[in-house]
Design a protein around this motif. Structure first.
Motif, PDB file in Angstrom:
ATOM      1  N   SER A  52      19.453  14.698 -79.313  1.00  0.00           N
ATOM      2  CA  SER A  52      19.934  13.338 -79.532  1.00  0.00           C
ATOM      3  C   SER A  52      18.868  12.327 -79.136  1.00  0.00           C
ATOM      4  N   VAL A  54      18.451   7.645 -78.926  1.00  0.00           N
ATOM      5  CA  VAL A  54      18.969   6.304 -79.163  1.00  0.00           C
ATOM      6  C   VAL A  54      17.805   5.484 -79.705  1.00  0.00           C
ATOM      7  N   GLU A  67      22.844   5.476 -81.763  1.00  0.00           N
ATOM      8  CA  GLU A  67      22.838   6.790 -81.125  1.00  0.00           C
ATOM      9  C   GLU A  67      22.942   7.840 -82.237  1.00  0.00           C
ATOM     10  N   GLU A  69      23.071  11.999 -82.777  1.00  0.00           N
ATOM     11  CA  GLU A  69      23.220  13.285 -82.097  1.00  0.00           C
ATOM     12  C   GLU A  69      23.520  14.369 -83.114  1.00  0.00           C
ATOM     13  N   ARG A 141      29.310   2.765 -74.026  1.00  0.00           N
ATOM     14  CA  ARG A 141      28.233   3.598 -73.492  1.00  0.00           C
ATOM     15  C   ARG A 141      27.653   2.892 -72.281  1.00  0.00           C
TER      16      ARG A 141
END
Length: 169
Positions: A52, A54, A67, A69, A141
């Motif tokens: 993952s 960001v 984000e 993933e 988050r």
């Protein structure tokens, strides 16, 4: 002469096929389209022990965070930064009430990150992350690294709405 040319072509190695760039291959300088809006990728935070990252996205003066993933499928969440303050990561509860919406802790993890370009954290190191979700599927988050906390609110984006337009490399 023709026979030698044909033999030469047969014996010549074929060029390997270029692999398709995945969403995890984005880097500063790339352009991405998310929900019909074109953004420049100005920074990335990659998690070493997870598939993952960001990406910091810029559209004019607006900064957002995507984000990305990869698990069974690739999941995308588009976040906006929000104002907030916590003095220590020990203060983070499992349920957060914010503007009439309840967010419930979905996942908590930590790991070392590699930073490239412009991101909320200027250097790599160990980062702690808390992921929350509300009943109406909104996301929250929280990131903590080197004494600094960042908060983001956002929502999931369908993979069909995310497209890598061109890359700088």
């Amino acid at each position: 002469m023709r026979l030698l040319n044909r033999l030469g072509r047969l014996l010549r190695k074929n060029e390997p096929l270029r692999s398709e760039r995945s969403a995890l291959d984005v880097a500063p300088g790339d352009m991405m389209e998310v929900g019909l809006v074109v953004y420049e990728v100005v920074g990335t935070v990659r998690y070493r022990n997870r598939r993952s990252l960001v990406a910091t996205l810029r559209d004019g003066t607006r900064i957002r965070y995507l984000e990305i993933e990869e698990r069974e499928t690739t999941a995308f969440v588009l976040f906006d930064p929000i104002d907030g303050r916590l003095d220590t990561p020990e203060e983070i509860p499992t349920t957060i009430e914010m503007e009439g919406r309840s967010y419930y802790l979905e996942e908590r993890f930590s790991g070392f990150v590699d930073v490239a370009g412009r991101t909320p954290f200027s250097s790599g190191g160990e980062q702690y992350v808390w992921l929350f979700q509300s009943d109406d599927r909104r996301r929250l988050r929280i990131e903590w690294q080197d004494g600094r906390i960042m908060l983001y609110e956002g929502e999931s984006v369908l993979p069909a709405e995310v497209r890598l337009i061109r890359g700088a490399r």
